[in-house]
Design a protein around this motif. Structure first.
Motif, PDB file in Angstrom:
ATOM      1  N   ASN A 250      -7.683   3.135  -2.586  1.00 28.92           N
ATOM      2  CA  ASN A 250      -8.733   2.413  -3.097  1.00 28.92           C
ATOM      3  C   ASN A 250      -9.163   2.522  -4.416  1.00 28.92           C
ATOM      4  O   ASN A 250      -9.715   1.338  -4.726  1.00 28.92           O
ATOM      5  CB  ASN A 250     -10.160   3.159  -2.276  1.00 28.92           C
ATOM      6  N   LYS A 251      -8.709   3.495  -5.025  1.00 26.47           N
ATOM      7  CA  LYS A 251      -9.019   3.517  -6.624  1.00 26.47           C
ATOM      8  C   LYS A 251      -7.952   2.658  -7.503  1.00 26.47           C
ATOM      9  O   LYS A 251      -8.433   1.736  -8.049  1.00 26.47           O
ATOM     10  CB  LYS A 251      -8.848   5.065  -7.079  1.00 26.47           C
TER      11      LYS A 251
ATOM     12  N   ALA B  18      -7.389  -1.150  -5.019  1.00 26.24           N
ATOM     13  CA  ALA B  18      -8.559  -1.889  -5.018  1.00 26.24           C
ATOM     14  C   ALA B  18      -9.416  -2.241  -6.050  1.00 26.24           C
ATOM     15  O   ALA B  18      -9.862  -3.141  -6.521  1.00 26.24           O
ATOM     16  CB  ALA B  18      -9.227  -1.590  -3.510  1.00 26.24           C
ATOM     17  N   ASP B  19      -9.870  -0.985  -6.539  1.00 26.12           N
ATOM     18  CA  ASP B  19     -10.826  -0.918  -7.468  1.00 26.12           C
ATOM     19  C   ASP B  19     -10.206  -1.420  -8.937  1.00 26.12           C
ATOM     20  O   ASP B  19     -11.101  -2.056  -9.660  1.00 26.12           O
ATOM     21  CB  ASP B  19     -11.359   0.494  -8.017  1.00 26.12           C
TER      22      ASP B  19
ATOM     23  N   TYR C 141       0.835  -1.369   0.302  1.00 19.17           N
ATOM     24  CA  TYR C 141      -0.124  -0.062  -0.049  1.00 19.17           C
ATOM     25  C   TYR C 141       1.055   1.192  -0.001  1.00 19.17           C
ATOM     26  O   TYR C 141       0.727   2.452  -0.726  1.00 19.17           O
ATOM     27  CB  TYR C 141      -0.904  -0.155   1.163  1.00 19.17           C
TER      28      TYR C 141
ATOM     29  N   GLN D 233      -5.884   7.626   0.950  1.00 21.58           N
ATOM     30  CA  GLN D 233      -6.977   6.647   1.047  1.00 21.58           C
ATOM     31  C   GLN D 233      -7.682   6.744  -0.671  1.00 21.58           C
ATOM     32  O   GLN D 233      -7.972   5.771  -1.120  1.00 21.58           O
ATOM     33  CB  GLN D 233      -8.074   7.408   2.026  1.00 21.58           C
ATOM     34  N   THR D 234      -8.029   7.739  -1.211  1.00 21.65           N
ATOM     35  CA  THR D 234      -8.435   7.795  -2.299  1.00 21.65           C
ATOM     36  C   THR D 234      -7.755   7.105  -3.353  1.00 21.65           C
ATOM     37  O   THR D 234      -8.103   5.976  -4.210  1.00 21.65           O
ATOM     38  CB  THR D 234      -8.685   9.225  -3.056  1.00 21.65           C
TER      39      THR D 234
ATOM     40  N   ARG E 254      -7.620  -4.488   0.099  1.00 18.58           N
ATOM     41  CA  ARG E 254      -8.754  -3.991   0.778  1.00 18.58           C
ATOM     42  C   ARG E 254      -8.959  -2.399   0.776  1.00 18.58           C
ATOM     43  O   ARG E 254      -7.831  -1.606   0.731  1.00 18.58           O
ATOM     44  CB  ARG E 254      -8.912  -4.503   2.312  1.00 18.58           C
ATOM     45  N   LYS E 255     -10.094  -1.814   0.941  1.00 15.48           N
ATOM     46  CA  LYS E 255     -10.124  -0.458   0.985  1.00 15.48           C
ATOM     47  C   LYS E 255      -9.974   0.010   2.460  1.00 15.48           C
ATOM     48  O   LYS E 255     -10.142  -0.375   3.450  1.00 15.48           O
ATOM     49  CB  LYS E 255     -11.576   0.004   0.407  1.00 15.48           C
TER      50      LYS E 255
ATOM     51  N   THR F 140     -11.293   2.679   5.026  1.00 19.98           N
ATOM     52  CA  THR F 140     -12.493   3.317   5.549  1.00 19.98           C
ATOM     53  C   THR F 140     -12.237   4.666   5.750  1.00 19.98           C
ATOM     54  O   THR F 140     -11.314   5.286   6.105  1.00 19.98           O
ATOM     55  CB  THR F 140     -13.179   2.514   6.689  1.00 19.98           C
TER      56      THR F 140
END
Length: 572
Positions: free
Chosen positions: A393-394, A397-398, A366, A389-390, A551-552, A554
């Protein structure tokens, strides 16, 4: 196959480094080393702990330990954290090693033989209570210019005025608080850097491919004001490499040690000796001596911009001045600063995220991905929890994680846990192959050129191509009317996972290993031919569905971490 010697700036021993230190040298050096190994080159990647100087003595005293014991313990701590971030050093050495003692003393002796060392008598502040000379920054008092009461003996942090310790009003030792300070004479050895100015300038002028940041800093030190100055290479300290000529005490230098900035870069060379002596390799001199095979080595250094003057001028002055066949650096990749959430990282104020803390929050990948994709190459960069975080996650994860999860689970549910057979490529697949081929060429170009952020952006674009292919061709819909074509689409996508694992390994090595393990293959060959690489896993080849790669983060976690690592808003 080419031979590449890679060093990253050696971290100081007094404590754990923050993320800005990591992204400014060690992490991009690791990225490059991993990539070159993947492309089949021979790599020697070296780093070490920088263990000498007053800060090490003071940190040991604060910890209540002998300095040698403190340094040994902190070396283990830093080595463990480096391993936690998957930094793939061939050896992680120590500047206090016997090899560096011997080599530093040999360099100084040689420089004296060619008349590049002079003895200088100078005045320094001596603390009677501490029984020692005090480096300028260990004297504090009131600034005569602005009245700031914590000005140091070299500079006032409030008004930035350059100072001498004798300028301060009511000076005291920051080691003990003692005010009984005297100015005493002491002798030191100086390296005649000014005699090498023209030779250094000519050498730097040949480096047309160096980053502007590197050459501009070097030329500033060469030419601004009075130009390149001779430099003290000894100090009145107990802890360090004793000032010797060969194995004899240097006359007049009894009780003194070499200055940390003289011996620290020499540790790059000594580290290779340590590597061989530790049984990890052989013939260290073929990496460092041009008369013993190093003429065909490409040597690249990675560092933050604050280290550039020492690596472009002082260390090269040592090597050039020796008139011996040592390998000079070919390329210096320098970085600006990573700032923290509107200010600076501060070790003293506990502001920002430090390397050990980061690994407690999330796995290394990460952090590796975010830091490298935001590497402060052309300007300073800033870490904010919102951006972290953005982007995690993007991107992770995405884009990547979702691709791997979606296609492996779909295949398991419709075809079982083996690569399905049937179907043949159509226009969509031909376009994907062409797009991947073009992106791969760009990715290789950026990685070869050490363009870290552009490499990350290109890798992400390669991941996106797979997602776009799945979205546009939707095998979960195709299977209802054309199971053969759906099988082909799934087979292609599963092969893409192996390709992604290989291409991503330098950035996110743990996730890459998870992907290649899930595909049940040990084929990690670089995909020089995309069309061929998309057939590496044939029909019938078994695979497993991996756990979620990423994982994202939170919103609650982000808010908690932002509060926890805020420290104070003061910069330091």
């Amino acid at each position: 196959m080419a031979r590449h010697l890679i060093t990253s700036a050696i971290p100081y021993i007094n404590g754990i480094k923050h993320l800005g230190n990591l992204v400014g040298s060690q992490l991009p050096a690791d990225l490059y080393a991993r990539y070159l190994r993947q492309r089949g080159h021979e790599v020697l990647f070296l780093c070490a702990t920088d263990e000498h100087g007053t800060p090490a003595e003071l940190a040991a005293a604060k910890a209540g330990k002998p300095v040698a014991e403190y340094c040994a313990e902190m070396h283990e701590v830093q080595a463990k954290i480096a391993d936690g971030f998957r930094l793939s050093f061939d050896h992680f050495g120590r500047s206090s090693s016997p090899q560096n003692h011997k080599l530093t003393q040999a360099f100084a002796t040689r420089l004296a033989e060619v008349d590049l060392i002079k003895e200088v008598t100078e005045e320094q502040v001596y603390s009677v209570a501490d029984g020692r000379f005090l480096p300028d920054r260990y004297i504090e008092g009131t600034c005569p210019n602005c009245g700031f009461d914590s000005a140091r003996g070299d500079q006032c942090d409030n008004c930035t005025k350059q100072l001498d310790p004798t300028d301060l009003i009511n000076p005291h030792s920051t080691i003990s608080g003692a005010t009984e300070l005297e100015v005493r004479e002491t002798k030191h050895l100086y390296l005649r850097q000014s005699d090498l100015k023209e030779q250094l300038a000519a050498w730097i002028d040949t480096k047309k491919d160096w980053p502007i940041l590197t050459t501009s800093i070097a030329k500033k030190w060469l030419n601004d004001g009075d130009g390149l100055q001779d430099r003290g290479i000894t100090r009145d300290l107990d802890w360090g490499i004793p000032v010797k000529q060969g194995d004899q005490i240097w006359p007049g230098m009894e009780g003194k040690v070499f200055y940390v900035w003289f011996d620290a870069p020499i540790e790059y060379i000594a580290c290779a000796q340590e590597w061989e002596d530790a049984g990890k390799g052989s013939d260290w001199a073929r990496w460092w001596r041009t008369d013993q095979g190093a003429a065909d080595v490409t040597y690249t250094q990675f560092m933050g911009k604050d280290n550039v003057p020492f690596h472009t001028l002082s260390f090269p002055a040592t090597i050039l001045g020796s008139q011996e066949p040592w390998k000079l650096v070919d390329y210096i990749k320098s970085f600006n600063y990573l700032n923290y959430d509107g200010g600076q990282f501060s070790t003293s104020r506990g502001r920002g995220v430090f390397m050990d803390q980061a690994l407690e929050l999330l796995p290394a990948d990460y952090w590796r991905w975010w830091l490298l994709s935001h590497a402060p190459e052309s300007s300073d960069a800033e870490f904010t929890w919102e951006n972290f975080q953005t982007d995690v996650n993007k991107d992770l994860a995405d884009v990547l994680g979702n691709f791997v999860s979606r296609i492996t689970k779909f295949c398991r549910s419709k075809f079982g846990e083996a690569v399905p057979e049937g179907g043949s490529y159509g226009p969509a697949e031909e376009k994907l192959i062409a797009d991947l081929t073009a992106r791969l060429k760009a990715y290789e170009g950026y990685m070869d050129a050490m363009e870290v952020r552009k490499s990350a952006a290109e890798l992400r674009a390669i991941w996106v191509l797979g997602n776009e292919y799945l979205q546009a061709n939707a095998p979960w819909t195709t299977i209802k009317t054309d199971p053969e074509t759906a099988a082909m689409q799934v087979r292609l996508a599963l092969n893409l996972i192996r390709i992604y694992a290989v291409l991503s390994a330098a950035f996110i090595p743990d996730a890459a290993k998870t992907m290649i393990t899930a595909m049940q293959t040990d084929d990690d060959a670089w995909p020089t031919d995309i069309e061929a690489a998309l057939q590496a896993l044939p029909a019938g080849h078994a695979f497993t569905v991996p756990e979620n790669l990423f994982r994202k983060i939170t919103d609650d976690e982000r808010e908690d971490w932002a509060a926890r690592f805020a420290g104070t808003r003061d910069e330091g």
